[in-house]
Design an enzyme around this catalytic site. Sequence first.
Site, PDB file in Angstrom:
ATOM      1  CD  GLU A  46      -4.589  -2.549  12.180  1.00  0.00           C
ATOM      2  OE1 GLU A  46      -5.462  -3.665  12.200  1.00  0.00           O
ATOM      3  OE2 GLU A  46      -3.539  -2.644  12.005  1.00  0.00           O
ATOM      4  CE  LYS A  89     -12.692  -6.065  18.666  1.00  0.00           C
ATOM      5  NZ  LYS A  89     -13.823  -6.659  18.102  1.00  0.00           N
TER       6      LYS A  89
END
EC number: 6.5.1.1
Length: 501
Positions: free
Chosen positions: A209, A211
Amino acid sequence: MLLAEVVATVSEVAATRSRLAKIDALAGLLARLEPREIAIAVGFLTASPRQGRLGVGWRGVFGVEVEHADAASLTIAEVDAALDELAAAGGPGSAGVRETRLRSLAAAATEPEWDFLARVILGELRTGALEGALLEAIARAAGRPAATVRRAAMLSGDLGETAVVALTGTEEELDEVGLRVGRPVLPMLAGTAASVADAVAQAGESSVEYKLDGARIQVHRHGDDVRVFTRNLTDITHRVPEIVAVVRGLPAADVILDGETLALDEDGGPRAFQDTMARFGADAERDLVLRPWFFDILHADGRDLVDEPLRVRRAELERIAGEHVIPGILTADASEAEEFSRAALAAGHEGVVVKAIDAPYAAGRRGSAWIKVKPVLTYDLVVLAVEWGSGRRTGMLSNLHLGARDPETGEFVMVGKTFKGLTDELLRWQTDYFPQMETRRTSYAVHVEPTTVVEIAIDGVQRSPRYPGGIALRFARVKRYRPDKTAAEADTIQTLQALLR
């Protein structure tokens, strides 16, 4: 209990590397507390007074000049009452009230007690991973399983409350501590890896995912009542109406969401971290709109999800949060994860977080289930001064004042401080070396000739009015000294300023 007993215990904990010795000392202290003193003492031990923000800054605390008491007489209950008065002071004349109360408290404290209280008030108590040891100490003093105490602390978000229940309640009462919509819990934390490939190798099949360079938020909704909390569990609901509106529009009556928020610029890219944090301020302008991105869900309509694998939580999150879910991919392929990381960086984000898809949500824990990967930046800076250490570092030169070169003036511009990354060997070397370079001395620091170059790793910079260059280093830590380089070869202030978006 006298405050002096707490101070002595903290000094004992700071002076030893042994985790078992730390736990023994803390457990002994906890066992001697009266029930009404437990939450107070835990707040002191973690530099998190139960009153929360006290409205007192560094200048207010260290500007106090009084004759301290010769003998210890302050109880922790008396200190707690004084902090109540500090927290309650507000409106016209409040600054004078706080100053008077601080002076009174400082005069009643011995010099070691005041040094301790100053650091507690400012939230700067450094005692070597104390909070983790404190959890173990609570379990030992209460005769409870450490795992049960740890889980209660994670899910309640309140170590003081957990200590009270563990030390004074029944085993059943401790077991019953759990998630409650509206009560924030400690956030799950991520470890680090040098590369995306390393992270995927550790985590296996993963959710990779974005950051974001934003601010952590935890959002609770019960019906139309929405509460928004920061990473340190401060309630900021009234400051972020746009986030409240988004959550009220989600298809869930009861939900706890974990995520981040940041503001976007005109091109849809992320604005600077400082802009997002400034938006949280009490007097912040409301024309800067914050957008939430959610990456986890802890509870949904009566169902606790913290023990479910991320695979299940992610599916439920996508069902409820929809377009507000943080971008990510599911993969076990390191090259695919690396390509996604490059896309995150190209979009202006910090990097990626690699999350083991079958791991539960470990509130308050940092481990290998979540691994963040972001570029590490290193710069050669010059040491301008070194502060004397405290606790285990008492008597040693520790915290470095760092400067970048200004080629236009030939001077060095201070851009931050750090004591991170210093080994015992480096501390001893600094203590012997820097007095030889001394130009002047204050009660807390030795100022030195700007000739020593040190390589510093940072995560970036942020705007800051504290330093003349208008920037401050983020998460600075010492990599190594560079005796092979002269100060004329140090990185420039312009180079660091260029890191601002």
